[in-house]
Design an enzyme around this catalytic site. Sequence first.
Site, PDB file in Angstrom:
ATOM      1  N   GLN A   1       2.781  -6.548   4.492  1.00 10.35           N
ATOM      2  CA  GLN A   1       1.777  -5.903   3.623  1.00 10.35           C
ATOM      3  C   GLN A   1       0.705  -5.251   4.496  1.00 10.35           C
ATOM      4  O   GLN A   1       0.144  -5.897   5.386  1.00 10.35           O
ATOM      5  CB  GLN A   1       1.143  -6.943   2.686  1.00 10.35           C
ATOM      6  CG  GLN A   1       0.137  -6.344   1.708  1.00 10.35           C
ATOM      7  CD  GLN A   1      -0.442  -7.393   0.737  1.00 10.35           C
ATOM      8  OE1 GLN A   1      -0.243  -8.596   0.913  1.00 10.35           O
ATOM      9  NE2 GLN A   1      -1.164  -6.925  -0.266  1.00 10.35           N
TER      10      GLN A   1
ATOM     11  N   HIS B   1       0.219  -4.614  -4.939  1.00 10.87           N
ATOM     12  CA  HIS B   1       0.805  -3.409  -5.543  1.00 10.87           C
ATOM     13  C   HIS B   1       2.313  -3.513  -5.554  1.00 10.87           C
ATOM     14  O   HIS B   1       2.904  -4.157  -4.684  1.00 10.87           O
ATOM     15  CB  HIS B   1       0.387  -2.152  -4.773  1.00 10.87           C
ATOM     16  CG  HIS B   1       0.559  -2.267  -3.297  1.00 10.87           C
ATOM     17  ND1 HIS B   1      -0.338  -2.952  -2.503  1.00 10.87           N
ATOM     18  CD2 HIS B   1       1.529  -1.837  -2.460  1.00 10.87           C
ATOM     19  CE1 HIS B   1       0.070  -2.915  -1.247  1.00 10.87           C
ATOM     20  NE2 HIS B   1       1.219  -2.260  -1.197  1.00 10.87           N
ATOM     21  N   PHE B   2       2.903  -2.849  -6.531  1.00 11.95           N
ATOM     22  CA  PHE B   2       4.360  -2.683  -6.568  1.00 11.95           C
ATOM     23  C   PHE B   2       4.694  -1.291  -6.080  1.00 11.95           C
ATOM     24  O   PHE B   2       4.020  -0.318  -6.433  1.00 11.95           O
ATOM     25  CB  PHE B   2       4.897  -2.851  -7.996  1.00 11.95           C
ATOM     26  CG  PHE B   2       5.243  -4.275  -8.335  1.00 11.95           C
ATOM     27  CD1 PHE B   2       6.526  -4.756  -8.141  1.00 11.95           C
ATOM     28  CD2 PHE B   2       4.275  -5.117  -8.852  1.00 11.95           C
ATOM     29  CE1 PHE B   2       6.840  -6.075  -8.442  1.00 11.95           C
ATOM     30  CE2 PHE B   2       4.578  -6.434  -9.158  1.00 11.95           C
ATOM     31  CZ  PHE B   2       5.863  -6.914  -8.958  1.00 11.95           C
ATOM     32  N   HIS B   3       5.736  -1.214  -5.270  1.00 11.29           N
ATOM     33  CA  HIS B   3       6.309   0.067  -4.872  1.00 11.29           C
ATOM     34  C   HIS B   3       7.425   0.385  -5.869  1.00 11.29           C
ATOM     35  O   HIS B   3       8.291  -0.465  -6.110  1.00 11.29           O
ATOM     36  CB  HIS B   3       6.936  -0.038  -3.480  1.00 11.29           C
ATOM     37  CG  HIS B   3       5.953  -0.323  -2.384  1.00 11.29           C
ATOM     38  ND1 HIS B   3       5.460   0.651  -1.553  1.00 11.29           N
ATOM     39  CD2 HIS B   3       5.377  -1.489  -1.970  1.00 11.29           C
ATOM     40  CE1 HIS B   3       4.638   0.112  -0.662  1.00 11.29           C
ATOM     41  NE2 HIS B   3       4.563  -1.187  -0.898  1.00 11.29           N
TER      42      HIS B   3
ATOM     43  N   ASP C   1       2.304   7.389  -3.532  1.00 14.04           N
ATOM     44  CA  ASP C   1       2.149   6.872  -2.175  1.00 14.04           C
ATOM     45  C   ASP C   1       1.989   8.067  -1.225  1.00 14.04           C
ATOM     46  O   ASP C   1       2.790   9.002  -1.283  1.00 14.04           O
ATOM     47  CB  ASP C   1       3.393   6.037  -1.793  1.00 14.04           C
ATOM     48  CG  ASP C   1       3.166   5.198  -0.550  1.00 14.04           C
ATOM     49  OD1 ASP C   1       2.773   5.755   0.488  1.00 14.04           O
ATOM     50  OD2 ASP C   1       3.389   3.980  -0.614  1.00 14.04           O
ATOM     51  N   ILE C   2       0.944   8.057  -0.393  1.00 16.97           N
ATOM     52  CA  ILE C   2       0.738   9.229   0.483  1.00 16.97           C
ATOM     53  C   ILE C   2       1.710   9.283   1.662  1.00 16.97           C
ATOM     54  O   ILE C   2       1.821  10.308   2.311  1.00 16.97           O
ATOM     55  CB  ILE C   2      -0.707   9.388   1.059  1.00 16.97           C
ATOM     56  CG1 ILE C   2      -1.243   8.119   1.651  1.00 16.97           C
ATOM     57  CG2 ILE C   2      -1.642  10.011   0.092  1.00 16.97           C
ATOM     58  CD1 ILE C   2      -2.518   8.377   2.485  1.00 16.97           C
TER      59      ILE C   2
HETATM   60  P1  5GP Z   1       2.129  -2.229   1.768  1.00 18.08           P
HETATM   61  O1  5GP Z   1       2.483  -2.137   3.232  1.00 18.08           O
HETATM   62  O2  5GP Z   1       0.765  -2.860   1.620  1.00 18.08           O
HETATM   63  O3  5GP Z   1       3.185  -2.886   0.922  1.00 18.08           O
HETATM   64  O4  5GP Z   1       2.060  -0.748   1.220  1.00 18.08           O
HETATM   65  C1  5GP Z   1       0.932   0.041   1.261  1.00 18.08           C
HETATM   66  C2  5GP Z   1       1.364   1.426   0.854  1.00 18.08           C
HETATM   67  O5  5GP Z   1       0.213   2.192   0.630  1.00 18.08           O
HETATM   68  C3  5GP Z   1       2.204   2.152   1.916  1.00 18.08           C
HETATM   69  O6  5GP Z   1       3.431   2.555   1.365  1.00 18.08           O
HETATM   70  C4  5GP Z   1       1.319   3.329   2.322  1.00 18.08           C
HETATM   71  O7  5GP Z   1       2.068   4.491   2.568  1.00 18.08           O
HETATM   72  C5  5GP Z   1       0.395   3.485   1.145  1.00 18.08           C
HETATM   73  N1  5GP Z   1      -0.932   3.970   1.472  1.00 18.08           N
HETATM   74  C6  5GP Z   1      -1.711   3.609   2.527  1.00 18.08           C
HETATM   75  N2  5GP Z   1      -2.905   4.224   2.461  1.00 18.08           N
HETATM   76  C7  5GP Z   1      -2.887   4.985   1.328  1.00 18.08           C
HETATM   77  C8  5GP Z   1      -3.849   5.838   0.728  1.00 18.08           C
HETATM   78  O8  5GP Z   1      -4.961   6.047   1.212  1.00 18.08           O
HETATM   79  N3  5GP Z   1      -3.484   6.460  -0.429  1.00 18.08           N
HETATM   80  C9  5GP Z   1      -2.240   6.273  -0.991  1.00 18.08           C
HETATM   81  N4  5GP Z   1      -1.988   6.939  -2.115  1.00 18.08           N
HETATM   82  N5  5GP Z   1      -1.313   5.466  -0.451  1.00 18.08           N
HETATM   83  C10 5GP Z   1      -1.632   4.824   0.701  1.00 18.08           C
END
Ligand code: 5GP
Length: 137
Positions: A96, A102-104, A33-34
């Site tokens: 989201q 995706h899973f964290h 995660d970035i």
């Molecule tokens: P969500 O909010 O959809 O559950 O999580 C999305 C995750 O993706 C976040 O933790 C965010 O930091 C990560 N993320 C967003 N953009 C990118 C990206 O371009 N590359 C990577 N590796 N992670 C990303």
Amino acid sequence: MNYDDNNIFAKILRNEIPCIKVFENETTLAFMDIMPQAQGHTLVIPKEPAITIMDLSTSAAVDLIESVQVISRAVKKAMNAEGITLFQLNGEAAGQTVPHIHFHVMPGSILGAKHHASTMADPVELESIAQKIRSAL
Ligand code: 5GP
């Protein structure tokens, strides 16, 4: 809502934008995660296009959980974590931000973790953590 082929994870899957990859098989991909909420925060995604867990086929869900288990073990070992938190958000109303399921996989507890998707990590540091996770697979 229709799946958006131009979401950031779809672009990562097509190698249009880079990621720091830790694991890949036929049906799933795991990468750092970035904007990690803790050191070692890794994302595991299916290759099948789906926004939420409700949209995913059962077989892709099974494959995804299998990879989540593989990555959880590796992250725990690599980061010397006493515990691993898994979380998975479905829909904007749930928080989201990227519309590809995706899973964290995050070392430690959500209590005391950094804010969600807020601070960019140093890519050099992320690569060195990824290397540890790869070695622990
Ligand atoms: P969500 O909010 O959809 O559950 O999580 C999305 C995750 O993706 C976040 O933790 C965010 O930091 C990560 N993320 C967003 N953009 C990118 C990206 O371009 N590359 C990577 N590796 N992670 C990303």
